[in-house]
Structures are given as structure tokens and as C-alpha cells.
Design a protein around this motif. Structure first.
Motif, mmCIF file in Angstrom:
data_model
loop_
_atom_site.group_PDB
_atom_site.id
_atom_site.type_symbol
_atom_site.label_atom_id
_atom_site.label_comp_id
_atom_site.label_asym_id
_atom_site.label_seq_id
_atom_site.Cartn_x
_atom_site.Cartn_y
_atom_site.Cartn_z
ATOM 1 N N ARG A 39 16.083 9.917 3.310
ATOM 2 C CA ARG A 39 15.703 9.953 4.725
ATOM 3 C C ARG A 39 14.458 9.111 5.019
ATOM 4 O O ARG A 39 14.162 8.844 6.179
ATOM 5 N N LEU A 40 13.732 8.722 3.989
ATOM 6 C CA LEU A 40 12.531 7.912 4.198
ATOM 7 C C LEU A 40 12.902 6.497 4.631
ATOM 8 O O LEU A 40 13.967 5.988 4.268
ATOM 9 N N GLN A 41 12.014 5.879 5.387
ATOM 10 C CA GLN A 41 12.171 4.472 5.711
ATOM 11 C C GLN A 41 12.098 3.681 4.399
ATOM 12 O O GLN A 41 11.424 4.104 3.456
ATOM 13 N N PRO A 42 12.767 2.548 4.298
ATOM 14 C CA PRO A 42 12.753 1.779 3.045
ATOM 15 C C PRO A 42 11.344 1.452 2.546
ATOM 16 O O PRO A 42 11.074 1.558 1.355
ATOM 17 N N TRP A 43 10.423 1.090 3.446
ATOM 18 C CA TRP A 43 9.060 0.765 3.016
ATOM 19 C C TRP A 43 8.367 1.990 2.427
ATOM 20 O O TRP A 43 7.616 1.878 1.464
ATOM 21 N N ALA A 44 8.630 3.172 2.992
ATOM 22 C CA ALA A 44 8.002 4.398 2.494
ATOM 23 C C ALA A 44 8.594 4.790 1.139
ATOM 24 O O ALA A 44 7.874 5.235 0.241
ATOM 25 N N ARG A 45 9.900 4.613 0.978
ATOM 26 C CA ARG A 45 10.553 4.915 -0.302
ATOM 27 C C ARG A 45 10.007 4.023 -1.408
ATOM 28 O O ARG A 45 9.690 4.493 -2.497
ATOM 29 N N GLY A 68 2.532 5.458 1.094
ATOM 30 C CA GLY A 68 2.712 4.979 2.468
ATOM 31 C C GLY A 68 1.391 4.784 3.186
ATOM 32 O O GLY A 68 1.211 5.276 4.290
ATOM 33 N N SER A 97 6.155 13.387 4.887
ATOM 34 C CA SER A 97 6.687 12.031 4.988
ATOM 35 C C SER A 97 5.782 11.204 5.893
ATOM 36 O O SER A 97 5.268 11.720 6.884
ATOM 37 N N ARG A 110 4.750 8.655 8.802
ATOM 38 C CA ARG A 110 5.356 8.379 10.124
ATOM 39 C C ARG A 110 4.884 7.053 10.631
ATOM 40 O O ARG A 110 3.905 6.552 10.337
#
Length: 82
Positions: A17-23, A56, A80, A82
Motif C-alpha cells: 500500500r506504500l507509495q513506491p518511493w516510500a517502499r 521516507g 506510513s 504521507r
């Protein structure tokens, strides 16, 4: 020898569910942490094996529990980015 990173099925769902940059940021932070997890900040009032990982750009947090016997890091997402 680095610790093995143990993602539970719950964490894998959270990762997806994370944005690709956060993952990518979380994965990179965990790879660094696996080399020497005792350098991570401890959590006051918690087990000596509980550590916190920021990712992040400091907007995400996860809990890492160290298993020294098996050289594993159990990961749980706390917040997570934001």
C-alpha cells in the motif's frame, strides 16, 4: 553477518500500500539496519530488543524486534509517510 529481515504477511500488505518511493526508502533503511541493528534508537519503556526505524525522510516509522538467536529482524509498520 547481517540479520535477516522478516516481513510478516501483515507487513507485506502494508508495504504494497506504500507509495513506491516510500517502499524503496523503507527497504533501504532496513537493509542498513540489518547490518547493525543495535545502532538503531531504542524505544523507552520497551524490550531491549525493540528498535525504531525511520524512513521516507522521517515521515514513516516502523518497529523492529531483534531476534539475536536466529539473527532475524521482525518488522512492523507503525506509521506510513504521507
Amino acid at each position: 553477518m547481517p540479520y535477516e529481515i522478516d516481513f510478516s504477511s501483515e507487513v507485506i500488505d502494508d508495504l504494497q500500500r506504500l507509495q513506491p518511493w516510500a517502499r524503496r526508502s523503507l527497504e533501504a533503511a532496513l537493509m542498513i539496519a540489518s547490518a547493525d541493528p543495535y545502532r538503531l534508537p531504542a524505544i523507552p519503556q520497551q524490550s531491549q530488543h525493540a528498535r525504531i526505524v525511520s524512513f521516507g525522510d522521517g515521515r514513516g516509522l516502523c518497529l523492529v524486534e531483534l531476534d539475536d538467536a536466529n539473527k532475524r529482524l521482525a518488522v512492523r509498520l507503525i506509521e506510513s509517510p504521507r
